[in-house]
Write a protein that holds these residues in place. Structure first.
Motif, PDB file in Angstrom:
ATOM      1  N   ILE A   3      26.197 117.496 116.990  1.00 11.94           N
ATOM      2  CA  ILE A   3      24.729 118.502 116.045  1.00 11.94           C
ATOM      3  C   ILE A   3      23.645 118.123 116.801  1.00 11.94           C
ATOM      4  CG2 ILE A   3      23.451 119.664 114.312  1.00 11.94           C
ATOM      5  CD1 ILE A   3      26.352 120.402 112.899  1.00 11.94           C
ATOM      6  N   LEU A   4      22.914 118.474 117.493  1.00 11.56           N
ATOM      7  CA  LEU A   4      21.431 118.810 117.947  1.00 11.56           C
ATOM      8  C   LEU A   4      20.567 119.268 117.463  1.00 11.56           C
ATOM      9  CD1 LEU A   4      19.494 117.380 119.799  1.00 11.56           C
ATOM     10  CD2 LEU A   4      19.386 119.728 121.347  1.00 11.56           C
ATOM     11  N   ALA A   5      19.173 118.264 116.672  1.00 11.97           N
ATOM     12  CA  ALA A   5      18.161 119.357 115.432  1.00 11.97           C
ATOM     13  C   ALA A   5      16.488 119.097 116.436  1.00 11.97           C
ATOM     14  CB  ALA A   5      18.497 118.604 114.487  1.00 11.97           C
ATOM     15  N   ILE A   6      16.226 119.839 116.062  1.00 13.16           N
ATOM     16  CA  ILE A   6      15.163 120.053 117.186  1.00 13.16           C
ATOM     17  C   ILE A   6      14.164 120.751 115.599  1.00 13.16           C
ATOM     18  CG2 ILE A   6      15.373 119.728 119.179  1.00 13.16           C
ATOM     19  CD1 ILE A   6      14.620 122.790 119.202  1.00 13.16           C
ATOM     20  N   ASP A   7      13.149 119.947 115.641  1.00 10.32           N
ATOM     21  CA  ASP A   7      11.688 120.725 114.789  1.00 10.32           C
ATOM     22  C   ASP A   7      10.385 120.466 115.785  1.00 10.32           C
ATOM     23  OD1 ASP A   7      10.734 121.977 112.295  1.00 10.32           O
ATOM     24  OD2 ASP A   7       9.702 119.866 112.184  1.00 10.32           O
ATOM     25  N   THR A   8       9.677 121.503 115.530  1.00 10.90           N
ATOM     26  CA  THR A   8       7.757 121.739 116.337  1.00 10.90           C
ATOM     27  C   THR A   8       7.491 121.986 115.164  1.00 10.90           C
ATOM     28  OG1 THR A   8       8.243 123.268 117.175  1.00 10.90           O
ATOM     29  CG2 THR A   8       9.346 121.438 118.980  1.00 10.90           C
ATOM     30  N   ALA A   9       7.462 122.198 113.985  1.00  6.52           N
ATOM     31  CA  ALA A   9       6.944 123.457 112.793  1.00  6.52           C
ATOM     32  C   ALA A   9       5.536 122.913 112.021  1.00  6.52           C
ATOM     33  CB  ALA A   9       8.076 123.989 111.444  1.00  6.52           C
ATOM     34  N   THR A  51      26.283 112.182 127.288  1.00  9.53           N
ATOM     35  CA  THR A  51      27.299 113.344 127.112  1.00  9.53           C
ATOM     36  C   THR A  51      25.984 114.352 127.381  1.00  9.53           C
ATOM     37  OG1 THR A  51      27.679 115.242 125.679  1.00  9.53           O
ATOM     38  CG2 THR A  51      26.030 113.879 124.707  1.00  9.53           C
ATOM     39  N   SER A  52      25.911 115.437 127.507  1.00  8.12           N
ATOM     40  CA  SER A  52      25.319 117.146 128.023  1.00  8.12           C
ATOM     41  C   SER A  52      25.763 118.257 126.878  1.00  8.12           C
ATOM     42  CB  SER A  52      26.091 117.561 129.038  1.00  8.12           C
ATOM     43  OG  SER A  52      26.699 117.864 128.747  1.00  8.12           O
ATOM     44  N   LEU A  53      24.325 118.981 127.161  1.00  7.95           N
ATOM     45  CA  LEU A  53      24.505 120.502 125.966  1.00  7.95           C
ATOM     46  C   LEU A  53      25.956 120.374 125.850  1.00  7.95           C
ATOM     47  CD1 LEU A  53      20.961 122.122 126.710  1.00  7.95           C
ATOM     48  CD2 LEU A  53      21.209 119.924 124.694  1.00  7.95           C
ATOM     49  N   GLN A  54      26.903 120.929 126.832  1.00  7.28           N
ATOM     50  CA  GLN A  54      27.675 121.564 126.372  1.00  7.28           C
ATOM     51  C   GLN A  54      28.675 121.138 125.922  1.00  7.28           C
ATOM     52  OE1 GLN A  54      26.276 121.676 129.574  1.00  7.28           O
ATOM     53  NE2 GLN A  54      25.710 123.234 129.472  1.00  7.28           N
ATOM     54  N   GLY A  55      28.561 119.844 125.394  1.00  6.99           N
ATOM     55  CA  GLY A  55      29.544 118.877 123.788  1.00  6.99           C
ATOM     56  C   GLY A  55      29.347 118.926 122.642  1.00  6.99           C
ATOM     57  N   GLY A  74       9.751 125.663 118.638  1.00  4.40           N
ATOM     58  CA  GLY A  74      10.912 125.553 118.348  1.00  4.40           C
ATOM     59  C   GLY A  74      11.491 125.963 118.529  1.00  4.40           C
ATOM     60  N   ILE A  75      11.880 127.587 117.912  1.00  2.53           N
ATOM     61  CA  ILE A  75      12.952 128.493 117.946  1.00  2.53           C
ATOM     62  C   ILE A  75      12.633 128.968 119.697  1.00  2.53           C
ATOM     63  CG2 ILE A  75      11.113 130.334 117.550  1.00  2.53           C
ATOM     64  CD1 ILE A  75      13.889 131.398 115.654  1.00  2.53           C
ATOM     65  N   GLY A  76      12.094 129.050 120.209  1.00  4.60           N
ATOM     66  CA  GLY A  76      12.309 128.983 121.766  1.00  4.60           C
ATOM     67  C   GLY A  76      13.078 128.362 122.328  1.00  4.60           C
ATOM     68  N   ALA A  77      12.523 127.170 121.622  1.00  9.62           N
ATOM     69  CA  ALA A  77      12.948 126.121 123.219  1.00  9.62           C
ATOM     70  C   ALA A  77      14.637 125.769 122.427  1.00  9.62           C
ATOM     71  CB  ALA A  77      12.605 124.510 122.194  1.00  9.62           C
ATOM     72  N   ALA A  78      15.178 126.053 120.248  1.00 15.18           N
ATOM     73  CA  ALA A  78      16.448 126.800 120.279  1.00 15.18           C
ATOM     74  C   ALA A  78      17.403 126.837 120.893  1.00 15.18           C
ATOM     75  CB  ALA A  78      16.219 126.292 118.633  1.00 15.18           C
ATOM     76  N   GLN A  79      16.898 128.520 121.306  1.00 12.73           N
ATOM     77  CA  GLN A  79      16.827 129.720 122.094  1.00 12.73           C
ATOM     78  C   GLN A  79      17.576 128.941 123.278  1.00 12.73           C
ATOM     79  OE1 GLN A  79      14.392 132.687 121.033  1.00 12.73           O
ATOM     80  NE2 GLN A  79      16.223 133.306 118.817  1.00 12.73           N
ATOM     81  N   GLY A  80      16.412 128.644 123.757  1.00  8.45           N
ATOM     82  CA  GLY A  80      17.073 128.839 125.239  1.00  8.45           C
ATOM     83  C   GLY A  80      18.107 127.285 125.538  1.00  8.45           C
ATOM     84  N   LEU A  81      17.979 126.511 124.708  1.00 13.27           N
ATOM     85  CA  LEU A  81      19.019 125.029 124.968  1.00 13.27           C
ATOM     86  C   LEU A  81      20.633 125.889 124.350  1.00 13.27           C
ATOM     87  CD1 LEU A  81      17.124 122.227 123.264  1.00 13.27           C
ATOM     88  CD2 LEU A  81      17.815 122.751 125.530  1.00 13.27           C
ATOM     89  N   ALA A  82      20.623 126.969 123.105  1.00 10.98           N
ATOM     90  CA  ALA A  82      21.636 126.985 122.657  1.00 10.98           C
ATOM     91  C   ALA A  82      22.748 128.468 123.575  1.00 10.98           C
ATOM     92  CB  ALA A  82      21.552 128.202 121.236  1.00 10.98           C
ATOM     93  N   TYR A  83      21.443 128.722 124.687  1.00 15.51           N
ATOM     94  CA  TYR A  83      21.776 129.832 125.794  1.00 15.51           C
ATOM     95  C   TYR A  83      22.376 128.968 126.801  1.00 15.51           C
ATOM     96  CZ  TYR A  83      20.219 134.161 123.510  1.00 15.51           C
ATOM     97  OH  TYR A  83      20.074 135.498 122.716  1.00 15.51           O
ATOM     98  N   GLY A  84      22.346 127.747 127.250  1.00 20.17           N
ATOM     99  CA  GLY A  84      22.573 127.001 127.930  1.00 20.17           C
ATOM    100  C   GLY A  84      23.377 126.152 127.456  1.00 20.17           C
ATOM    101  N   ALA A  85      23.755 125.906 126.898  1.00 19.35           N
ATOM    102  CA  ALA A  85      25.122 125.522 126.010  1.00 19.35           C
ATOM    103  C   ALA A  85      26.222 126.138 125.849  1.00 19.35           C
ATOM    104  CB  ALA A  85      24.444 124.011 125.085  1.00 19.35           C
ATOM    105  N   ASN A  86      25.739 127.641 125.113  1.00 21.02           N
ATOM    106  CA  ASN A  86      26.673 127.987 125.090  1.00 21.02           C
ATOM    107  C   ASN A  86      26.958 127.612 122.938  1.00 21.02           C
ATOM    108  OD1 ASN A  86      28.319 130.849 124.943  1.00 21.02           O
ATOM    109  ND2 ASN A  86      29.883 129.513 125.511  1.00 21.02           N
ATOM    110  N   VAL A  87      26.046 127.398 122.117  1.00 23.91           N
ATOM    111  CA  VAL A  87      26.581 127.391 121.240  1.00 23.91           C
ATOM    112  C   VAL A  87      25.406 127.879 119.386  1.00 23.91           C
ATOM    113  CG1 VAL A  87      27.007 124.570 121.483  1.00 23.91           C
ATOM    114  CG2 VAL A  87      24.903 125.396 121.317  1.00 23.91           C
ATOM    115  N   PRO A  88      26.015 128.290 119.021  1.00 22.79           N
ATOM    116  CA  PRO A  88      25.049 128.966 117.949  1.00 22.79           C
ATOM    117  C   PRO A  88      24.134 127.784 117.520  1.00 22.79           C
ATOM    118  CG  PRO A  88      27.084 128.020 116.604  1.00 22.79           C
ATOM    119  CD  PRO A  88      27.257 127.652 117.980  1.00 22.79           C
TER     120      PRO A  88
END
Length: 235
Positions: A3-9, A51-55, A74-88
């Motif tokens: 699991i990747l976690a990001i925060d910019t709040a 590894t990569s986001l796809q993992g 933060g939410i924008g970055a998370a959405q972009g990364l999740a779309y690219g990796a195809n993860v929730p």
């Protein structure tokens, strides 16, 4: 689990990667640098893990409350990364992250977390430790500091002797004493949320199926909720 976690709040910008049993982190206090820093942090973590986001299994993000701009980044970055990796995605409360950090650093089992919300207000939440994770004992709110005692009154017994943490307490230095809490230490690292403290909550949420499609990820501003309730006919 991966699991990747990001925060910019808030003023903190951070990313953390749970890769099986290892936790890798990147952290920096950078009030104006979130957009510039967060994606390179993620790239560095992926490279370090080899590894990569796809993992990944999922991506967790700090959903707020916090700076409006920071939460949106933060939410924008998370959405972009999740779309690219195809993860929730998994959204985690910023206040809950603060409380989890107090447990990680100070073994605190009762934590009242507060973030300076500007305009003479604070974001406030109260948490107790359950199975190694900080869980809320009341709804988070944006309030005047002098309203904190009233908000916390219903959970006084649960938080007695608790630790005060966050910029809400370092900005309003007498608040912890007024609430009979152990005062926050005025150290930046202790009073800001860090992405690694999302990971225990994110793992539990993923195992429980509590995640969402990136398109459904939503921020939590708290102040918007208050404004909505004050509109005529929206109480």
């Amino acid at each position: 689990m991966k699991i990747l976690a990001i925060d910019t709040a808030t003023e903190a910008c951070s990313a953390a990667l749970l890769w099986n049993d290892a936790v890798l982190t990147r952290e920096q206090v950078a009030p104006q640098g979130h957009t510039r820093l967060i994606l390179p942090m993620v790239s560095e973590l992926m490279a370090e893990a080899g590894t990569s986001l796809q993992g990944l299994d999922a991506i967790a993000f700090g959903r707020g409350p916090g700076s409006f701009t920071g939460v949106r980044i933060g939410i924008g970055a998370a959405q972009g990364l999740a779309y690219g990796a195809n993860v929730p995605l998994i959204g985690i409360s910023t206040l809950q992250m603060l409380a989890q950090g107090a447990y990680r650093r100070q073994q605190a089992e009762k934590v009242i977390a507060a973030i300076d919300a500007r305009m003479n207000e604070i974001y406030l939440g109260a948490f107790t430790l359950q199975d190694g994770r900080m869980q809320p004992v009341l709804d988070e709110a944006v309030i005047l500091p002098e309203q904190a005692a009233q908000l916390l009154h219903a959970v006084t017994a649960k938080i007695a002797g608790g630790v005060a943490v966050g910029t809400g307490f370092t900005c309003y230095t007498e608040l912890a004493a007024k609430l009979d809490l152990l005062p926050a230490e005025n150290q930046v690292e202790l009073n800001l949320p860090w992405a690694q403290d999302m990971l225990p909550q994110a793992v539990a949420a993923y195992q429980a199926g509590e995640y969402c499609d990136p398109s459904l990820a939503t921020p939590v501003y708290l102040r918007d909720k208050v404004t909505w309730k004050k509109l005529p006919g929206r109480e």
